[in-house]
Write a protein that holds these residues in place. Sequence first.
Motif, PDB file in Angstrom:
ATOM      1  N   GLY A 159      11.997  -8.786 -17.585  1.00 48.14           N
ATOM      2  CA  GLY A 159      11.878  -8.770 -19.113  1.00 48.14           C
ATOM      3  C   GLY A 159      10.791  -9.363 -19.733  1.00 48.14           C
ATOM      4  N   VAL A 160      10.144 -10.038 -18.641  1.00 40.95           N
ATOM      5  CA  VAL A 160       8.962 -10.724 -18.976  1.00 40.95           C
ATOM      6  C   VAL A 160       7.626 -10.377 -18.487  1.00 40.95           C
ATOM      7  N   SER A 161       6.419  -9.746 -19.295  1.00 36.93           N
ATOM      8  CA  SER A 161       5.627  -9.143 -18.379  1.00 36.93           C
ATOM      9  C   SER A 161       4.557 -10.164 -18.093  1.00 36.93           C
ATOM     10  N   ALA A 162       3.610  -9.980 -17.322  1.00 37.03           N
ATOM     11  CA  ALA A 162       2.495 -10.821 -16.911  1.00 37.03           C
ATOM     12  C   ALA A 162       1.833 -11.170 -17.973  1.00 37.03           C
ATOM     13  N   GLN A 163       0.923 -12.434 -18.304  1.00 33.43           N
ATOM     14  CA  GLN A 163       0.239 -12.746 -19.557  1.00 33.43           C
ATOM     15  C   GLN A 163      -0.955 -11.761 -19.543  1.00 33.43           C
ATOM     16  N   SER A 164      -1.192 -11.485 -20.650  1.00 32.85           N
ATOM     17  CA  SER A 164      -2.254 -10.383 -21.160  1.00 32.85           C
ATOM     18  C   SER A 164      -3.750 -10.806 -20.405  1.00 32.85           C
TER      19      SER A 164
END
Length: 223
Positions: A159-164
Amino acid sequence: MIFAANLKCNHTRASFKIYAEILNKTMGAKCDDIIVFPPSVAFLENENNFIQGAQNFYPCVNGAFTGELGKEHLDEFGIKCVLIGHSERRALGDEEFIKAKFDFAKEHGYKIVFCIGENLDTKNSGKTLEFLKKQLEIIDLNYEKLIIAYEPIYSIGTGVSAQSTDIAKVLEFLASLTKVPLLYGGSVNENNIKEILSVNHCGGVLIGSAALKVENFIKLIKG
Ligand code: G3P
């Protein structure tokens, strides 16, 4: 932008039929930038406005490979696109097998969505780029029907993507190695898709959970 949905082990043939009907109707016309990977038992024979892809296959036309799916079976559904190297499958086979799949798919002219991605230990040890480069050494980065999907393992299904900023570093690096489209995958959802798509060199997304409901997938496509 390419929008790909990996339905993994979700949806039956009956439910995918409804999924496809709604997606076809919404899109109205054929679009090569929307790819859906249903489970193989849910493959549809009818023409779709999106590309139907295979989550997995065995590098053979047919033969004595119990439980596997060969080219002949993909042909029956007009499937010309395959997913290779997803981390959930890498856990079950070695690099040599992944290479065999890539070579087979290239030889037969498939569009290939090739997944790469590091785990948290590799990320924390600062070896991400080195690791990804190694994962790409076994394939032809100039293959004209190749798409690379960067899916950091630590973000898949959380539910948490990698940091942009991390995505940007990786895509910059990949763009220095190849000119093929680059996707990001790993917990893409309605809260982060805009930011992810705005990352330099990002050519689209590979979505899992957030694309299981066709209405959600359509919302993500429409932006
Ligand atoms: O292939 C897509 C995928 O691994 C990402 O899954 O559920 O994190 O969007 P999810």
